[in-house]
Design an enzyme around this catalytic site. Structure first.
Site, PDB file in Angstrom:
ATOM      1  N   THR A 194       0.690  -1.208   0.004  1.00 20.39           N
ATOM      2  CA  THR A 194       0.031  -0.089  -0.027  1.00 20.39           C
ATOM      3  C   THR A 194       0.926   1.355   0.041  1.00 20.39           C
ATOM      4  O   THR A 194       0.790   2.200  -0.636  1.00 20.39           O
ATOM      5  CB  THR A 194      -0.757  -0.031   1.220  1.00 20.39           C
ATOM      6  OG1 THR A 194      -1.793  -0.883   1.166  1.00 20.39           O
ATOM      7  CG2 THR A 194      -1.704   1.326   1.252  1.00 20.39           C
ATOM      8  N   CYS A 383     -31.954 -14.323 -24.213  1.00 20.57           N
ATOM      9  CA  CYS A 383     -31.505 -13.950 -25.694  1.00 20.57           C
ATOM     10  C   CYS A 383     -30.959 -15.194 -26.390  1.00 20.57           C
ATOM     11  O   CYS A 383     -31.796 -16.071 -26.714  1.00 20.57           O
ATOM     12  CB  CYS A 383     -30.092 -12.978 -25.491  1.00 20.57           C
ATOM     13  SG  CYS A 383     -29.943 -12.206 -26.987  1.00 20.57           S
ATOM     14  N   HIS A 509     -32.389  -8.870 -22.596  1.00 24.74           N
ATOM     15  CA  HIS A 509     -31.582  -9.338 -21.516  1.00 24.74           C
ATOM     16  C   HIS A 509     -32.447  -8.539 -20.269  1.00 24.74           C
ATOM     17  O   HIS A 509     -31.915  -7.666 -19.737  1.00 24.74           O
ATOM     18  CB  HIS A 509     -30.333  -8.764 -21.528  1.00 24.74           C
ATOM     19  CG  HIS A 509     -29.409  -9.622 -22.587  1.00 24.74           C
ATOM     20  ND1 HIS A 509     -28.695 -10.749 -22.292  1.00 24.74           N
ATOM     21  CD2 HIS A 509     -29.265  -9.152 -23.952  1.00 24.74           C
ATOM     22  CE1 HIS A 509     -28.308 -11.127 -23.471  1.00 24.74           C
ATOM     23  NE2 HIS A 509     -28.415 -10.251 -24.176  1.00 24.74           N
ATOM     24  N   GLU A 511     -31.774  -9.289 -17.412  1.00 25.87           N
ATOM     25  CA  GLU A 511     -30.889  -9.225 -16.206  1.00 25.87           C
ATOM     26  C   GLU A 511     -30.156  -7.860 -15.916  1.00 25.87           C
ATOM     27  O   GLU A 511     -29.717  -7.643 -14.766  1.00 25.87           O
ATOM     28  CB  GLU A 511     -29.836 -10.385 -16.147  1.00 25.87           C
ATOM     29  CG  GLU A 511     -28.869 -10.128 -17.536  1.00 25.87           C
ATOM     30  CD  GLU A 511     -29.173 -10.766 -18.795  1.00 25.87           C
ATOM     31  OE1 GLU A 511     -30.552 -11.028 -19.025  1.00 25.87           O
ATOM     32  OE2 GLU A 511     -28.381 -11.043 -19.535  1.00 25.87           O
TER      33      GLU A 511
HETATM   34  N1  GLN Z   1     -25.786 -14.797 -30.415  1.00 31.69           N
HETATM   35  C1  GLN Z   1     -27.063 -14.673 -30.449  1.00 31.69           C
HETATM   36  C2  GLN Z   1     -27.312 -13.318 -31.321  1.00 31.69           C
HETATM   37  O1  GLN Z   1     -26.746 -12.566 -31.978  1.00 31.69           O
HETATM   38  C3  GLN Z   1     -27.432 -14.165 -29.237  1.00 31.69           C
HETATM   39  C4  GLN Z   1     -26.928 -13.063 -28.615  1.00 31.69           C
HETATM   40  C5  GLN Z   1     -26.902 -12.938 -27.047  1.00 31.69           C
HETATM   41  O2  GLN Z   1     -27.033 -14.072 -26.459  1.00 31.69           O
HETATM   42  N2  GLN Z   1     -26.735 -11.961 -26.597  1.00 31.69           N
HETATM   43  O3  GLN Z   1     -28.576 -13.010 -31.714  1.00 31.69           O
END
Ligand code: GLN
Length: 552
Positions: A194, A383, A509, A511
């Site tokens: 540190t 996805c 997504h 998430e």
């Molecule tokens: N490979 C896939 C696409 O391009 C899924 C992409 C992903 O899961 N973000 O559509």
């Protein structure tokens, strides 16, 4: 408008000590005092963004609502501070150099010689101030990626040093996050790394006012005094931060050290007392959760949990809110392909197949989707996970033997997942996917509609491929329901199985929108179904055992 206050956060000694998380936690305790907080990550690498980088290099790519592919620390910022970040919150050396070189080509520098100082440093400062202006934040927290001593980090450190001089030394605070190694043989924590790291920072002209010392062991006063003396910081500004059992406890741990008030005093900010009641209850709920739920994440980077950071956190958020202690079981899709890991699959209460790119591991994900469909195990596809669910359905329910995504087999007779029309002429890889937030209309009486309990949702995307509408009718006839569509009804955003407790995939997504205080609706519905599945399994096992006993 008054100049905002700036907190600059650097890292020393080693990487991966949770600097991003610490910064996010500081953001939370300042927001808890009613301050408007903006956070920015400066990444010294030359890639324009992490969108084209391998998860092995970079972990998850976090997507902002305005469609930027960014560092995963931005996910921590959004989850902890609960303020939407934008593309302005992630600045890379690649972006900075591109802008400067573009200006040079246009002749904007009027014949001058372009240099790292002042041209690159000025562009970095412009990006920092742009975020401050756009967000109208009271406090802007800027995290510099990497560790002090990295050659590529120098222009960034020079830029944040200059800001202090420009602001006449007030309104800025420098926080240095370091690590205290533990020597097993003597049982000691060492402060020397540190000290060296602070000396390196001082050599560039930055004297930190706060040192956050990350450690895996308790820190005594002697260590704190030593760091304070040798690094020239106040004793109450040496903040020991032990590794937490729960990341959401970090803001509370930091608040307890008094750092929040120290920051206010240094920056001459007058605020209300911190309001962390909701945060306390999240942590208490997480600690008191019982009934372990086993949720599997089936992916090809499972040895690298950072690659699925937001997915993992979304499962945790939804579980905490349903009083479940969740065990995440990492299942390697490559192993499933070889017929290994099936017992693990069978031990799960629910299965998540997250996003991904490229053919490796796909057949293993299809095995997981088939298992979930046939055994009525809750499945959430994100996805790529939705695309996999559709490929499996096409192959095994519609008997389209070689059904596939054109991403994995361009010559397939049944491209049930196909390249999007607007993607066909694109040759550049960086930043060219369908990115960011788009609306999605939900079908009445569907599981998706029931989960969200609203008609239109806005979700974040990152993909090039989509469900092929030529197959819509065939899928629907056999029980697949397309319960989320783009407003023009052309793009499939959500598909779900009608005759299944919960088998649902989203092209987006979810998430990226889950928060510890606000779990995402789809994750909540999935966790609820997984709890129900577990109870049914238990009842079933008890019945079987009882029948075995009675037949004896
Ligand atoms: N490979 C896939 C696409 O391009 C899924 C992409 C992903 O899961 N973000 O559509």
């Amino acid at each position: 408008m008054a100049e905002p206050k700036y907190i600059f956060c650097t890292g020393g000694v080693v990487s991966s000590v949770g600097k991003g998380l610490t910064v996010a936690a500081i953001g939370r305790i300042l927001k808890a005092r009613g301050l408007k907080v903006a956070i920015q990550k400066l990444d010294p690498y030359l890639n324009v963004d992490p969108g084209t980088m391998s998860p092995y290099q970079h972990g998850e790519v976090f997507v902002t609502s305005d469609g930027a592919e960014t560092d995963l620390d931005l996910g921590h910022y959004e989850r902890f501070v609960d303020e939407e970040v934008s593309r302005l919150s992630n600045v890379t050396a690649g972006q900075v150099y591109s802008t400067v070189i573009e200006k040079e080509r246009k002749g904007d520098y009027l014949g001058g010689t372009i240099q790292v100082v002042p041209h690159i440093t000025s562009e970095i400062k412009r990006c920092i101030k742009l975020l401050a202006r756009n967000t109208k934040a009271d406090v802007v927290i800027v995290e510099v990626g990497g560790t002090v001593g990295d050659i590529e980090g120098l222009p960034f450190l020079e830029a944040i040093r200059q800001i202090r001089t420009e602001l006449k030394r007030k309104d800025t605070l420098y926080v240095h996050v370091t690590f205290l190694p533990h020597i097993g043989a003597t049982g000691e924590l060492k402060t020397k790394p540190t000290q060296h790291s602070v000396r390196e920072l001082r050599g560039i002209g930055i004297q930190p006012q706060v040192i956050i010392a990350r450690t895996d062991y308790p820190v005594n006063d002697e260590i704190i005094n030593k760091i304070a003396l040798f690094c020239d910081v106040d004793e109450d500004a040496v903040i020991p931060l032990e590794t937490a059992d729960d990341i959401y406890a970090v803001p509370l741990m930091i608040e307890e050290t008094g750092l929040g008030n120290y920051i206010l005093n240094r920056l001459k900010l007058d605020t209300k007392k911190p309001e962390l009641t909701e945060w306390h209850s999240i942590v208490e709920q997480s600690r008191s959760a019982s009934d372990k739920l086993r949720i599997g994440i089936v992916g090809k980077y499972v040895e690298l949990h950072d690659a699925y950071m937001s997915v993992k956190e979304s499962i945790v958020h939804a579980s905490i809110h349903q009083n479940q202690d969740v065990e995440i079981v990492w299942i390697h899709s490559g192993e499933l392909e070889k017929g290994k890991g099936l017992d693990e699959l069978k031990s799960l209460d629910g299965i998540v197949v997250p996003g991904g790119f490229g053919y490796r591991g796909i057949e293993g994900k299809i095995v997981a989707a088939k298992y979930a469909r046939e055994n009525k195990v809750p499945y959430l596809g994100l996805c790529l996970g939705m695309q996999v669910m559709c490929i499996e359905f096409a192959r095994n329910v519609l008997n389209l033997d070689d059904a596939n995504s054109a991403e994995f087999d361009e010559g397939t007779h049944h491209p049930v997942i196909n390249l999007m029309l607007e993607q066909r002429a694109i040759t550049d890889m960086g930043g060219t996917m369908r990115l960011g937030e788009y609306p999605c209309h939900l079908l009445p009486n569907s599981k998706a509609k029931k989960a969200y309990d609203t008609e239109v949702v806005h979700e974040r995307h990152r993909h090039r491929f989509e469900f092929n509408n030529e197959y819509r009718e065939q899928f629907e006839e056999k029980g697949m329901c397309f319960s989320g569509l783009s407003p023009d009804e052309i793009l499939v955003e959500i598909s779900e199985l009608t005759d299944h407790p919960f088998m649902l995939g989203s092209q987006f997504h979810p998430e990226f929108l889950s928060r510890p205080n606000r779990p995402h609706s789809l994750f909540s519905a999935f966790i609820k179904a997984s709890i129900e599945n577990r109870s049914e399994q238990q009842t079933h096992t008890e019945q079987v055992t009882f029948e075995n006993i009675s037949s004896d």
